[in-house]
Design an enzyme around this catalytic site. Structure first.
Site, PDB file in Angstrom:
ATOM      1  N   GLU A   1       1.112  -1.151   0.173  1.00 15.09           N
ATOM      2  CA  GLU A   1       0.422  -0.008  -0.079  1.00 15.09           C
ATOM      3  C   GLU A   1       0.920   0.994   0.031  1.00 15.09           C
ATOM      4  O   GLU A   1       2.000   1.831   1.063  1.00 15.09           O
ATOM      5  CB  GLU A   1      -0.455  -0.034   1.002  1.00 15.09           C
ATOM      6  CG  GLU A   1      -2.072  -1.053   1.591  1.00 15.09           C
ATOM      7  CD  GLU A   1      -2.927  -1.341  -0.033  1.00 15.09           C
ATOM      8  OE1 GLU A   1      -3.253   0.143  -0.112  1.00 15.09           O
ATOM      9  OE2 GLU A   1      -3.632  -1.861   0.360  1.00 15.09           O
TER      10      GLU A   1
ATOM     11  N   CYS B   1      -2.167   9.455   2.271  1.00 10.00           N
ATOM     12  CA  CYS B   1      -1.550   9.030   0.819  1.00 10.00           C
ATOM     13  C   CYS B   1      -3.019   9.111   0.004  1.00 10.00           C
ATOM     14  O   CYS B   1      -3.232   8.729  -1.381  1.00 10.00           O
ATOM     15  CB  CYS B   1      -1.760   7.413   1.750  1.00 10.00           C
ATOM     16  SG  CYS B   1      -3.225   6.862   1.950  1.00 10.00           S
TER      17      CYS B   1
HETATM   18  P1  NAD Z   1       8.176   4.688   3.990  1.00 15.89           P
HETATM   19  O1  NAD Z   1       8.282   3.695   3.307  1.00 15.89           O
HETATM   20  O2  NAD Z   1       9.298   5.599   4.823  1.00 15.89           O
HETATM   21  O3  NAD Z   1       8.061   3.853   5.908  1.00 15.89           O
HETATM   22  C1  NAD Z   1       6.842   2.655   5.793  1.00 15.89           C
HETATM   23  C2  NAD Z   1       7.465   2.147   7.101  1.00 15.89           C
HETATM   24  O4  NAD Z   1       8.681   1.150   6.787  1.00 15.89           O
HETATM   25  C3  NAD Z   1       8.932   2.502   8.169  1.00 15.89           C
HETATM   26  O5  NAD Z   1       8.013   1.583   9.336  1.00 15.89           O
HETATM   27  C4  NAD Z   1       9.956   2.054   7.757  1.00 15.89           C
HETATM   28  O6  NAD Z   1      10.676   2.754   8.790  1.00 15.89           O
HETATM   29  C5  NAD Z   1       9.783   1.234   6.529  1.00 15.89           C
HETATM   30  N1  NAD Z   1      11.129   1.226   6.001  1.00 15.89           N
HETATM   31  C6  NAD Z   1      11.855   1.864   5.654  1.00 15.89           C
HETATM   32  N2  NAD Z   1      13.004   0.955   4.044  1.00 15.89           N
HETATM   33  C7  NAD Z   1      12.477  -0.163   4.971  1.00 15.89           C
HETATM   34  C8  NAD Z   1      13.492  -1.288   4.655  1.00 15.89           C
HETATM   35  N3  NAD Z   1      14.882  -1.331   3.411  1.00 15.89           N
HETATM   36  N4  NAD Z   1      13.022  -2.061   4.504  1.00 15.89           N
HETATM   37  C9  NAD Z   1      11.681  -2.869   5.708  1.00 15.89           C
HETATM   38  N5  NAD Z   1      10.577  -0.943   6.044  1.00 15.89           N
HETATM   39  C10 NAD Z   1      11.585  -0.499   6.140  1.00 15.89           C
HETATM   40  O7  NAD Z   1       7.189   5.923   4.465  1.00 15.89           O
HETATM   41  P2  NAD Z   1       6.201   7.087   5.545  1.00 15.89           P
HETATM   42  O8  NAD Z   1       7.708   7.783   5.498  1.00 15.89           O
HETATM   43  O9  NAD Z   1       6.741   6.031   7.157  1.00 15.89           O
HETATM   44  O10 NAD Z   1       4.856   7.012   5.065  1.00 15.89           O
HETATM   45  C11 NAD Z   1       4.482   8.047   3.830  1.00 15.89           C
HETATM   46  C12 NAD Z   1       4.372   6.993   2.859  1.00 15.89           C
HETATM   47  O11 NAD Z   1       3.278   6.266   3.143  1.00 15.89           O
HETATM   48  C13 NAD Z   1       3.888   7.869   2.271  1.00 15.89           C
HETATM   49  O12 NAD Z   1       4.240   7.728   0.761  1.00 15.89           O
HETATM   50  C14 NAD Z   1       2.049   7.803   1.894  1.00 15.89           C
HETATM   51  O13 NAD Z   1       1.335   8.086   0.748  1.00 15.89           O
HETATM   52  C15 NAD Z   1       2.246   6.368   2.012  1.00 15.89           C
HETATM   53  N6  NAD Z   1       0.702   5.306   2.716  1.00 15.89           N
HETATM   54  C16 NAD Z   1       0.121   4.516   1.900  1.00 15.89           C
HETATM   55  C17 NAD Z   1      -1.273   4.716   2.755  1.00 15.89           C
HETATM   56  C18 NAD Z   1      -1.958   2.803   1.757  1.00 15.89           C
HETATM   57  O14 NAD Z   1      -2.605   2.911   2.388  1.00 15.89           O
HETATM   58  N7  NAD Z   1      -1.332   3.257   0.261  1.00 15.89           N
HETATM   59  C19 NAD Z   1      -1.617   4.487   3.619  1.00 15.89           C
HETATM   60  C20 NAD Z   1      -0.397   5.787   4.531  1.00 15.89           C
HETATM   61  C21 NAD Z   1       0.521   5.762   4.118  1.00 15.89           C
END
Ligand code: NAD
Length: 502
Positions: A247, A281
């Site tokens: 997502e 998002c």
């Molecule tokens: P992010 O991708 O920076 O991090 C998300 C999660 O992934 C965090 O817990 C982070 O620690 C973890 N992570 C980071 N690197 C990783 C790796 N290499 N391996 C495994 N895990 C790792 O995202 P964010 O800044 O926390 O959230 C914002 C983003 O999320 C925006 O792009 C937003 O649109 C999206 N989002 C999508 C939805 C949806 O339902 N489609 C909902 C909410 C947010």
């Protein structure tokens, strides 16, 4: 990151890495959490494997009972949870309450519907296999790893966690490093309802901890976050062929037709674009408006956006940017749009402060500018004039993302909604699809794949198992080397009887 002494047993005090969770409005430290190592993640998954067996055997009714107890505990503690959300994300208390309520609704829905959606089903066995009784079962996967973002730290992960739990799985949850306290709170309330086994566990840390979870041998990873991280997750999961649900981000468009209720459309554009400081998002980022109503719509939007304000006080409409690095992205998008001929009717480059971003409405921005193509994740809107709604659909679809969208129209709302290549669309409202637990939630392209919420969301966390049971033997067994030769000719006749006509 700091290194502190923690109690790991009286005789074995171990130095370990921790990280601080901070209030983005004040920088105040609101909690300190362990950076879990690969070995600790593996141990959590091992504990979860045993817990998963116990939880699966509890059955739908008792699981529903426990999920309702969890829901009730969250509801009773909602004021406290909202305070944790506010402290870690900076969002106003009322917005925190809204996401808690939406999350509770999903827990209630899975508790009520998991049995119906996931119970074994009889399937017709067809003419050739008429002697077989065919069934499909939806069995638990085992252990699901959930990796969450910070922007809706209750609502978003609950969309995976509650559905995975209701389907009979144990969950190991790695919340964002910005919101570990929210994760801790949710896991602690669950443990009160399910004290027997660690069915829902927390691990905390940065990307490396999440990556360890991907490689830990869990049965599925449900990830919510940005598309670039989604790629890393998928690549880590590829090593063990661990299935993934992604997502990711969006660049949602809102379409306004000539016959739309312009007051409602303007109100929705401003709220959909600016609420939660645009850190949504499925937030509105681009607006395409029929030329006949463009100027009037823009006037209404600028009027509304000019009255709202970011800040840390109780009267502010939204709070700070939770993740400081997002400020640079927003600044770049606005500056690039202005440098390329765009105009800021509200806000502009100066709108981006040290913590807060004031509302910004941009017009005349070229379609290939970053502000139109990349996820801004800030309180900005681009508004573009279109000749007709065909052009609006074409421009909305010309995006790397495909998460949500919205249409404001009287006559053609559903028709335009159908033509938008996004996972979800609201007609004459924004974001509403996320609050309907029956509706699957998810996107395509850079926005990811797979679905949370609804029956599809429950089945994402189940192993589809097909079974046939032979009810009686046929006079001639077609699936045997002992089949008489004359049967081959008979099969030819059956084929043309069954399939030879149109
Ligand atoms: P992010 O991708 O920076 O991090 C998300 C999660 O992934 C965090 O817990 C982070 O620690 C973890 N992570 C980071 N690197 C990783 C790796 N290499 N391996 C495994 N895990 C790792 O995202 P964010 O800044 O926390 O959230 C914002 C983003 O999320 C925006 O792009 C937003 O649109 C999206 N989002 C999508 C939805 C949806 O339902 N489609 C909902 C909410 C947010």
């Amino acid at each position: 990151m700091t290194t502190v002494q923690t109690t790991g047993g009286e005789s074995a005090r171990a130095a370990r890495d921790t990280f601080d969770s901070r209030n983005p409005a004040t920088d105040e430290v609101v909690g300190s959490y362990p950076v879990h190592t690969e070995a600790e993640v593996a141990a959590a998954v091992e504990r979860a494997t045993e817990a998963a067996r116990w939880w699966a055997e509890l059955g739908f009714a008792e699981r529903a009972n426990r999920l309702r107890q969890w829901k009730a505990a969250i509801a009773r503690g909602s004021a406290e949870l909202a305070e944790v959300v506010r402290a870690e994300t900076g969002k106003p208390n009322a917005d925190a309450m809204l996401e808690i309520v939406l999350g509770l609704d999903h827990i209630a829905w899975v508790a009520k519907h998991a049995r119906k959606v996931l119970s074994p089903q009889r399937r017709p066995s067809g003419m050739l296999m008429a002697n077989q009784a065919a069934t499909v079962e939806y069995q638990p996967l085992g252990v699901v790893g959930v990796i969450g973002p910070w922007n809706y730290p209750v609502f978003t992960p609950t969309g995976s966690i509650a559905y995975a739990l209701a389907a009979g799985n144990a969950v190991v949850f790695k919340p964002s490093e910005f919101t570990p306290g929210v994760g801790r709170w949710l896991v602690d309330r669950f443990a009160e309802a399910v004290p027997e086994y660690p069915v829902f566990q927390l691990i905390t840390g940065f990307g490396a901890t999440g990556a360890a979870l991907c490689r830990s041998g869990v049965d599925k990873i449900a990830f919510t976050g940005s598309a670039p991280t989604g790629r890393k997750i998928m690549s880590a999961c590829a090593e063990t062929l661990t299935p993934v649900l992604l997502e990711c981000g969006g660049k949602d468009a809102l379409l306004v037709d000539a016959d739309a209720d312009l007051d409602a459309a303007a109100d929705a554009a401003v709220w959909g674009g600016m609420a939660n400081a645009g850190q949504t998002c499925i937030g509105v980022e681009r607006v395409y408006v029929h030329e006949r109503v463009h100027d009037e719509f823009v006037a209404k939007v600028t009027g509304l956006a000019g009255k709202i304000r970011a800040g840390g006080d109780a009267d502010a409409n939204y709070g700070p940017m939770t993740m400081p690095s997002q400020l640079d992205v927003i600044r770049r998008h606005i500056s690039d749009a202005l440098a390329r001929g765009g105009r800021a009717l509200v806000g502009g480059a100066d709108a981006v402060g040290d913590r807060y971003v004031q509302p910004t409405v941009l017009v005349d921005v070229p379609e290939d500018a970053a502000a139109v193509r990349e996820e801004t994740f800030g309180p900005t809107l681009t508004i573009a004039r279109v000749r007709d709604m065909d052009e609006a659909v074409q421009r909305a679809n010309d995006s790397d993302y495909g998460l949500g969208s919205a249409v404001f129209a009287k006559e053609r709302g559903m028709e335009l909604a159908r033509r938008l290549r996004s996972g979800m669309t609201s007609v004459n409202s924004v974001l509403s699809f996320a609050g309907v637990p029956e509706l699957p939630f998810g996107g395509s392209k850079e926005s990811g794949f797979g679905r949370i919420h609804g029956p599809e969301g429950l089945r994402e966390f189940a192993r589809t198992k097909s079974m046939v049971r032979q009810r009686f033997s046929l006079p001639v067994n077609l699936t045997s080397f002992n089949r008489p030769k004359k049967m081959d000719a008979a099969v030819g006749k059956i084929v043309s009887f069954l399939h030879g006509r149109r």
